[in-house]
Design a protein around this motif. Structure first.
Motif, mmCIF file in Angstrom:
data_model
loop_
_atom_site.group_PDB
_atom_site.id
_atom_site.type_symbol
_atom_site.label_atom_id
_atom_site.label_comp_id
_atom_site.label_asym_id
_atom_site.label_seq_id
_atom_site.Cartn_x
_atom_site.Cartn_y
_atom_site.Cartn_z
ATOM 1 N N ILE A 75 0.842 -1.198 0.000
ATOM 2 C CA ILE A 75 0.000 0.000 0.000
ATOM 3 C C ILE A 75 0.877 1.249 0.000
ATOM 4 C CG2 ILE A 75 -1.625 1.367 1.382
ATOM 5 C CD1 ILE A 75 -2.820 -1.318 2.352
ATOM 6 N N GLN A 76 1.875 1.266 0.835
ATOM 7 C CA GLN A 76 2.784 2.411 0.915
ATOM 8 C C GLN A 76 3.493 2.650 -0.418
ATOM 9 O OE1 GLN A 76 6.100 1.888 3.588
ATOM 10 N NE2 GLN A 76 6.345 4.100 3.850
ATOM 11 N N SER A 77 3.980 1.600 -1.036
ATOM 12 C CA SER A 77 4.659 1.721 -2.322
ATOM 13 C C SER A 77 3.717 2.221 -3.414
ATOM 14 C CB SER A 77 5.243 0.367 -2.716
ATOM 15 O OG SER A 77 5.810 0.423 -3.994
ATOM 16 N N ARG A 78 2.495 1.698 -3.435
ATOM 17 C CA ARG A 78 1.512 2.115 -4.436
ATOM 18 C C ARG A 78 1.191 3.600 -4.288
ATOM 19 N NH1 ARG A 78 -3.411 -0.756 -6.530
ATOM 20 N NH2 ARG A 78 -2.239 -2.663 -6.243
ATOM 21 N N ILE A 79 1.041 4.068 -3.050
ATOM 22 C CA ILE A 79 0.737 5.478 -2.806
ATOM 23 C C ILE A 79 1.901 6.357 -3.239
ATOM 24 C CG2 ILE A 79 0.362 7.204 -0.999
ATOM 25 C CD1 ILE A 79 -1.256 5.036 0.498
ATOM 26 N N GLN A 80 3.115 5.986 -2.870
ATOM 27 C CA GLN A 80 4.287 6.784 -3.232
ATOM 28 C C GLN A 80 4.435 6.896 -4.742
ATOM 29 O OE1 GLN A 80 7.170 4.488 -1.020
ATOM 30 N NE2 GLN A 80 7.244 6.013 0.626
ATOM 31 N N THR A 81 4.231 5.811 -5.446
ATOM 32 C CA THR A 81 4.339 5.815 -6.906
ATOM 33 C C THR A 81 3.274 6.698 -7.534
ATOM 34 O OG1 THR A 81 5.257 3.578 -6.892
ATOM 35 C CG2 THR A 81 4.320 4.358 -8.961
ATOM 36 N N ALA A 82 2.035 6.548 -7.084
ATOM 37 C CA ALA A 82 0.928 7.317 -7.663
ATOM 38 C C ALA A 82 1.078 8.816 -7.404
ATOM 39 C CB ALA A 82 -0.402 6.816 -7.114
ATOM 40 N N VAL A 83 1.454 9.189 -6.193
ATOM 41 C CA VAL A 83 1.606 10.611 -5.868
ATOM 42 C C VAL A 83 2.756 11.218 -6.661
ATOM 43 C CG1 VAL A 83 2.153 12.269 -4.038
ATOM 44 C CG2 VAL A 83 0.522 10.439 -3.606
ATOM 45 N N ALA A 84 3.867 10.524 -6.748
ATOM 46 C CA ALA A 84 5.013 11.040 -7.515
ATOM 47 C C ALA A 84 4.665 11.210 -8.990
ATOM 48 C CB ALA A 84 6.213 10.101 -7.356
ATOM 49 N N ARG A 85 3.861 10.319 -9.525
ATOM 50 C CA ARG A 85 3.513 10.356 -10.939
ATOM 51 C C ARG A 85 2.393 11.349 -11.244
ATOM 52 N NH1 ARG A 85 1.608 5.125 -11.711
ATOM 53 N NH2 ARG A 85 -0.385 5.959 -10.989
#
Length: 132
Positions: A75-85
């Protein structure tokens, strides 16, 4: 138009502001606009937004997962990727995904970020239930 007829209130549309009683437009602040954008980003699944197939973090994908350390890391990785993108108005400081002590099936998500325009720190918190 009849002489004594009154005009009906304007038809609202979610993306169109409506003036207040004094005729002023109430636009959201940058802070509120970014927080709403982040909530939308987290709740949208990839492929759900027309013409933007990669937009979204899709937290709904985790709804029937067990509340384990591995799932919280995903979940943490998915959020970080989506926000950065997808959310270029913020600089993400950290994302915390922790189990909720009061509800073993829930996780508490906290985003700590800075507005790129002002550098002002902000925080967004939400909780989701995973396994039932």
């Amino acid at each position: 138009m009849a002489r004594n007829a009154t005009l009906a209130p304007p038809i609202g549309w979610p993306l169109l502001g409506v003036p207040d009683a004094d005729g002023r437009w109430a636009w959201p602040t940058l802070e509120r606009s970014v927080a709403e954008g982040l909530r939308k980003l987290l709740s949208t699944r990839a492929g759900e937004l027309l013409m933007h197939p990669d937009f979204g973090a899709g937290l709904q994908d985790f709804l029937h997962e067990p509340n384990t350390l591995a799932v919280r890391a995903r979940i943490q990785s998915r959020i970080q990727t989506a926000v950065a993108r997808d959310e270029t108005r913020v600089s993400l400081d950290r994302v915390e995904v922790n189990e909720d002590a009061a509800n073993p099936a829930a996780v508490r998500i906290e985003l700590h970020y800075r507005l790129r325009r002002s550098g002002e720190p902000q925080q967004l918190a939400l909780a989701i239930n995973l396994a039932r």
